[in-house]
Design an enzyme around this catalytic site. Sequence first.
Site, mmCIF file in Angstrom:
data_model
loop_
_atom_site.group_PDB
_atom_site.id
_atom_site.type_symbol
_atom_site.label_atom_id
_atom_site.label_comp_id
_atom_site.label_asym_id
_atom_site.label_seq_id
_atom_site.Cartn_x
_atom_site.Cartn_y
_atom_site.Cartn_z
ATOM 1 N N GLU A 149 0.762 -1.242 0.218
ATOM 2 C CA GLU A 149 0.120 -0.164 -0.035
ATOM 3 C C GLU A 149 0.984 1.371 -0.012
ATOM 4 O OE1 GLU A 149 -3.041 0.110 -0.496
ATOM 5 O OE2 GLU A 149 -3.581 -2.004 -0.271
ATOM 6 N N SER A 189 -49.276 -18.902 42.368
ATOM 7 C CA SER A 189 -49.045 -19.450 43.455
ATOM 8 C C SER A 189 -47.616 -19.402 44.027
ATOM 9 C CB SER A 189 -49.596 -20.788 43.804
ATOM 10 O OG SER A 189 -50.972 -20.694 43.776
#
Length: 901
Positions: free
Chosen positions: A111, A393
Site C-alpha cells: 500500500e 401461587s
Amino acid sequence: MAGQYKSREEKRLAQQKSKSNKGKKKGSLVKRVIISLFIIGIVGMLAGAGLFAYYASSAPKLDEKLLKDPIASEIYDMNGDLITSVGEENREYANFEDIPQVMQDAVIATEDNRFYKHNGLDLIRLGGAVIANVTGGFGSEGASTITQQVIKGSFLSPEKTLKRKAQEAWLALKLEQEYTKEEIFEMYFNKVYMSDGINGMATAADYYYGKDIKDIKLNEAALIAGLPQSPNNYNPFDYPEKAEKRRNIVLSLMAQHGKITEKQKEEAQAIPITKGLVSAEDLEKKKQDKYPAFVDAVIDEVKKMGDYNLYSDGLKVYTTVDPNAQKRLEEILAGENTSFSYPDAAEEPMQAGVTLLDTKTGEIRAIGGGREQDPNVKRGFNFAIDSKRQPGSTIKPLLDYAPAIEHLQWSTYHILKDEPYEYSNGTEINNYDGQFKGPITIREGLWDSRNITALKAFQAVGAEKAADFVNGLGLKFDHYYESASIGGVSPGVNSVQMAGAYAAFGNEGVYNKPHTVTKVVLRDGETEIKNDNKPKPAMKGYTAYMISDMLKSVIDHPQGTGKFAKVPGLPMAGKSGTTNYSQKERDKYGIAKTDAPDSWFVGYTTNYTAAVWTGYKTQSIPLSPSDRHVAQYIVSDLMSYVHDGVDTADFKKPDSVVESKVEIGSDPARLPSEYTPDDRIITELFVKGTEPSKVSKEFDKIDAPSKLKGKFNKKDKTITLSWDYGKEKDVQFEVSVSINGEGKQVLTTTDKKGLNVENIQSEGTFSFEVVAISGDQRSNPASVNVDVKSDEKEEGNTEDNEGNNDNDQGNGNDQGNGNGQDNGNGGNSGNDGGNTGGDDGTTTPPEGDGTGDGGTGGDTGTGDGTGDGSGGTGTGEGTGTGTGAGTGTGTGDGTGTPATQ
C-alpha cells in the site's frame, strides 16, 4: 506605389530590413508567449492554491472518535472462551504492538512503501500518478498514502473529485502532525473493509484462518494485505484463483522492496491458496449468533453498567454463561432428547421463558428466551426477561409464609383453618379444588397450594411487612392488595426475577441480584469495570431454611403440586404457580374453568435455581391441566442435567432452628405423650425458643377400674361382675369376655360399676376385661376369670354342655358382627336356640327359642351353631341386635335328629 524600388540595391536593403523586422517580431512573440505562460502559471498556481485553500477550509475537523471506527464487542463465557461478537460492524481491534512484523511488511510493501519517509503526501508517487491520470484520464491511478486512506475512510466520501482529493491531502498533513506513524498504521490496519461484512485485518485473520493476528504466517499475511484493493473479488472462499494471483503479487512486492527474500517469496507462492482456511462448517458457525437470548440479557446489563455501547466500543465482556447448560436448555426448548412433548396450539407454539442461575452467587448460567424464534430477527421478544406475567401461587412463599415466619416466628406446624372465607372487602375466595380441609399446617397449605391459608398468612403478617420482605428480594410491585397474596400482582414478573428471589431461600437467606456480566474490559485492554453486585442479607437464616424444608414437601409429597419436577435423589425445593382467567375472559373466549393462561415452576438446590414460565404469547390461548405440567418437566430435565455428577448438599439447618415432634391435631402444638399413637406423631421445625414444651394429654391413660370381681350363680345361670372406680365424671366402662381362650368379644359399654351377664349356657373359663373410657382416653384393662361348671345333677348333660361350647367356638360370625371393634352378641342367642334344638333330640325337630345379650352401639350379631347332645344333633341360626349399653334379644330356630346308638 508600394513594391516598386528605384534600384536593385534599394530592393536588397528593403528586403534585409524586412527580415530584420520579422525576426524582431518573432522573438518578441516567443518572449511574450513565455511571459504569458509564466503569468498564467503564476495565476494558475495562485488560483489552485486558492481553490486548495478553499476546499481545505471546508474540510471536516479531525475527530478521534471517527478515526477509531466502531468496533464490535466480544462476549466470553464463564470459561473465558469467545461466544460471539456484537456490533454494527464486525471488527476485532488490534493494537500496533500486537501486529507481527510480517504483517506490517506485507501492508507497507503493498500500500505505501515510503510510509515512514513522507509527511502524509508522497510527492514522488504523486508525480507518477499525475502522468498516468493525464494519459489515462482522471482517477485512472491513485497515489493515496496509508495516511490518506485513513482520512478517506474516516471523514470523506469515496467519490473521485478534486474537492475530495484536496481535502484528503490537507487532512493527511494534519493527521501526520497530530499522530505518530504507528498510531496511523494502527488506524488503517483496523479500519479497512475485508469482505463478508468484516472490517480490519485482525478480524480477517480470525475469519479466514481462525487465528489471532500474532500467529499469522507469511502466505496468510500476503493474502490479507492484498484484500483491501478489491475485497469481494479477492475473497478466497468465493474466488480462490483471483485471491491466489493477488496474494502472489503482494509476495512479489515484498521481495521487490526487500521485505523478504526471493526464496521466501517462491516458497510462499507455492502454498495452495486454500491451505489453512477455515472449513465451510466452521465458517457457517462463525456466521451464526450463539446464545441469542443470553446475549440479549448481556446487552441490557452492559448498558446499565455505564455509558458503554457494545455495538461500537470494542469491549470485551466476560459473562456467567455455562455453555453446556445453555446448549442443553436450547435443546430442551427445541424438544430434543426430552421425555415430554410440547402441546403446541394450532395458532402458535407454546412458549417458555427460562432462567438458570447459580444459587450462591446469582450468576445466570443459562437463559431460554422462547421457542421457535425467528433466527433472522435480532433482539426479538425474550420471554425470559421481556415478559411480565402474573406469578400465581409461586408468590405464596415469598409474600405470605416467609414474612410470617420471619416476623411472627411461625413454625412449619402452625395451624390455619382452611374454610369458606372472604377478602376484607367481602369478595369470596376459593381454593383451586373448591374444597376446604379444615385446620391444617402451613406446610400442608404450601404443598397443596391452598389459597385461603395463604391469604390468612398475608393478613396475619400485614401488607407492609410482606411488601418490605419481597422488595428485599428484587420484587417491587405497584400495589399489595390482598389478592397479591395468591398471585394477583402488578405489573407481573419474569423468570429472572423469580429465580433471584427463590435463590435467596437456598442461599441461607442471602440475596444476590441475578446478573450475566462479571467484568467489562474497555477498548484500551487495561481498564476493567467489574460488576459491583454485592450479596445482601434478605431474611433470617431460620426463615430461609424452614421455607426450603416446606417447599421440599411440594416436590416430595405424593400429593404435592410440584411432584412432576422431582429429580430422584436430588434435595430440591420448589413451588408451582398457576394463574386464572377472569369470568369475562372465559365467557368471551369460551375457556373452560379448569384452563389457565400461565403456569410456573421455580425449583432450587444449594447449587442451582431454575425458574420457568410457560404459556402462549396470545394469552387467550389456554393451558389445560396437563399442559401446566410442562413447566415442571422443563425444570426436572434441566436440573437433572446440571446436577449430574455434581455433589449437591442438602439445605443446612441453622442453630436458630430446632426439630420437634408434635402430636397431630394439637393446637397450639403439643409434644406427644407416651400414649400418643405413632401415626399421630410428626416432626416439624420451630424457631429456637418457640418449640412446644407441654405434653399432650389427648391420649393419656386414665385410671383402670379396681377390685374387679366375678361370680357365677348356678341356679340362675348368670355371672355377676362388680368393680370400683374413683370420682371422675363422664366415665364409661367397656366390658368384654373371652370364653376358654377364644376371641374376645365386647359385651356392652355401661356407666354402671357392675354388670349381670345372664343365660350362661357354656362352661369353662370366662375371662372378663373392663376398660374405663373418657372421651378418647382409655385405661388399661382390669381383668377377672370366672369358672363355670355344672353340678352332679346335671352330669348327664355334660356332653350337651360341651356341645354348647363347640357351638360357641364354631360361631365364625361372632367376630364379623358390629362395627369392627364392638362385636354383637346376639348371635350367641341364635346358637343357644340351636342348642335347644339339639337338646330335644326328638324325631321331629322342634323349634327352639333363645334369648341373649345384644351387641353394643347398635351392632347386629348373627350366628350359626351346631351341637351334639345326648338326644341328637342340633343346628341353629340366630340374630341379635343391641343399642348402646342396653341389651338385645336373639331368636333361634333349631332342628334335631335322633342320635345314633
